[in-house]
Structure formats: structure tokens, C-alpha cells
Scaffold this active site. Structure first.
Site, short mmCIF file in Angstrom:
data_model
loop_
_atom_site.label_atom_id
_atom_site.label_comp_id
_atom_site.label_asym_id
_atom_site.label_seq_id
_atom_site.Cartn_x
_atom_site.Cartn_y
_atom_site.Cartn_z
N HIS A 1 0.84 -1.18 0.00
CA HIS A 1 0.00 0.00 0.00
C HIS A 1 0.89 1.24 0.00
CE1 HIS A 1 0.58 -0.87 4.39
NE2 HIS A 1 0.96 0.39 4.34
C1 T46 Z 1 2.84 0.75 6.94
C2 T46 Z 1 3.58 -0.52 7.15
C3 T46 Z 1 5.05 -0.30 7.32
C4 T46 Z 1 -4.24 -0.45 13.56
O1 T46 Z 1 -5.31 -0.71 14.14
N1 T46 Z 1 -3.48 0.60 13.99
C5 T46 Z 1 -2.30 0.92 13.40
O2 T46 Z 1 -1.64 1.88 13.84
C6 T46 Z 1 -1.87 0.15 12.28
C7 T46 Z 1 -0.57 0.50 11.59
C8 T46 Z 1 -2.64 -0.90 11.86
N2 T46 Z 1 -3.81 -1.19 12.49
C9 T46 Z 1 -4.60 -2.35 12.07
C10 T46 Z 1 -5.16 -2.26 10.66
C11 T46 Z 1 -5.22 -3.71 10.23
O3 T46 Z 1 -6.43 -4.29 10.65
O4 T46 Z 1 -3.73 -3.49 12.05
C12 T46 Z 1 -4.08 -4.37 11.00
C13 T46 Z 1 -2.88 -4.69 10.13
O5 T46 Z 1 -2.52 -3.51 9.39
P1 T46 Z 1 -1.89 -3.59 7.94
O6 T46 Z 1 -2.43 -4.73 7.19
O7 T46 Z 1 -2.01 -2.24 7.32
O8 T46 Z 1 -0.35 -3.89 8.29
P2 T46 Z 1 0.91 -3.85 7.34
O9 T46 Z 1 2.01 -4.53 8.07
O10 T46 Z 1 0.60 -4.33 5.97
O11 T46 Z 1 1.27 -2.27 7.19
C14 T46 Z 1 1.71 -1.53 8.32
C15 T46 Z 1 1.01 -0.17 8.41
O12 T46 Z 1 -0.41 -0.37 8.35
C16 T46 Z 1 1.41 0.77 7.30
O13 T46 Z 1 1.01 2.08 7.64
O14 T46 Z 1 3.35 1.67 6.34
O15 T46 Z 1 3.11 -1.31 8.25
#
Ligand code: T46
Length: 135
Positions: free
Chosen positions: A50
Site C-alpha cells: 500500500h
Molecule cells: C505501513 C507498514 C510499514 C491499527 O489498528 N493501527 C495501526 O496503527 C496500524 C498500523 C494498523 N492497524 C490495524 C489495521 C489492520 O487491521 O492493524 C491491522 C494490520 O494492518 P496492515 O495490514 O495495514 O499492516 P501492514 O504490516 O501491511 O502495514 C503496516 C502499516 O499499516 C502501514 O502504515 O506503512 O506497516
């Protein structure tokens, strides 16, 4: 034009007891830190895929290693993160992927804003169209 992402050394104090690494908002990173989160991924998992519309972040691999791929729409750069005294600054409108998490990897992220799903672009074609418009 600079490559996407900037690797920066972090201030670190090392003595016989070990190492202490510090990060100060608006001094070591160019933004006020509004949120901290960390990722303990399964070994070999792939995450990210993303971009953010406005968010700025500093990524630090405080334990283990991983590979971060950054893409600004025209260049795709691989960054190997494997030391706690180095950070990767990632600005807005950069597509990011995280790969090759080691078993002991902990990826710490300092972010410029609270969590907001509206700030995410999770579709690569949409991202490519948006950066193409801005170019
Ligand atoms: C990024 C990369 C490096 C939250 O509730 N609070 C938060 O602060 C974050 C970051 C995520 N979430 C929830 C949203 C999703 O349900 O945690 C779950 C996993 O998030 P996501 O699939 O977006 O995780 P990554 O590892 O793909 O991405 C993350 C960050 O979301 C993003 O901002 O830059 O790490």
C-alpha cells in the site's frame, strides 16, 4: 529526483553495558511523532502493499532483519534493514512492501499521524494513476 526512502543513521550510545539508540521528533526525524507501532511478522511473511496519501514514517528494524521495497511509481528500490541504529524514512505517496522477515524480526515504526484507514491506497493501479497525475 531522489530515490524513494532515505536511510539515516540513528544516534546511538554504546558502552560495556550495551547500546542505547534514541530518536527525537523534529530533530532526528523531520516530523512530529504521533504514533508508534511495531510489527512482529511471521518468518518469510510479506506485508504492506500500500501507499499513504500523507503519512510520514520512520522504520527501524530493532531486532532481526527484513527487506523493504519502496516504489514511487517510476523507481523500485530495495532496502535491507538489519540494524537497530539505522532508520528508513518513508514519505507520502510511496508504495511499500515488506518481505523476508527473519524469525527474530521486530520492525518498529514511528509515524506522523494517528491511524487512519482513509490515508491508505491499497490498490497499486490506483496508486500508479495518482502519482502519474502528480508528475
Ligand atoms: C505501513 C507498514 C510499514 C491499527 O489498528 N493501527 C495501526 O496503527 C496500524 C498500523 C494498523 N492497524 C490495524 C489495521 C489492520 O487491521 O492493524 C491491522 C494490520 O494492518 P496492515 O495490514 O495495514 O499492516 P501492514 O504490516 O501491511 O502495514 C503496516 C502499516 O499499516 C502501514 O502504515 O506503512 O506497516
Amino acid at each position: 529526483m531522489s530515490a524513494p526512502g532515505q536511510l539515516i543513521p540513528l544516534r546511538s550510545s554504546e558502552d560495556a553495558r550495551g547500546k542505547l539508540v534514541s530518536v527525537e521528533a523534529l530533530r532526528d526525524v523531520p516530523f512530529a511523532i504521533e504514533r508508534v507501532y511495531y510489527i512482529v511478522a511471521h518468518e518469510g511473511a510479506a506485508r504492506g502493499f500500500h501507499a499513504h496519501k500523507t503519512l510520514e514514517q520512520l522504520m527501524i528494524c530493532v531486532s532481526g532483519s527484513c527487506r523493504i521495497i519502496l516504489d514511487d511509481g517510476s523507481r523500485r528500490v530495495h532496502h535491507a534493514l538489519d540494524r537497530p541504529d539505522q532508520g528508513l524514512i518513508v514519505g507520502p505517496m510511496i508504495w511499500r512492501e515488506m518481505h523476508e522477515f527473519s524469525k527474530d524480526c521486530v520492525l518498529l515504526v514511528l509515524a506522523s499521524a494517528p491511524y487512519d484507514e482513509e490515508d491508505y491506497i491499497r490498490d497499486y493501479e490506483t496508486f500508479a494513476t495518482e502519482v502519474g497525475k502528480a508528475a
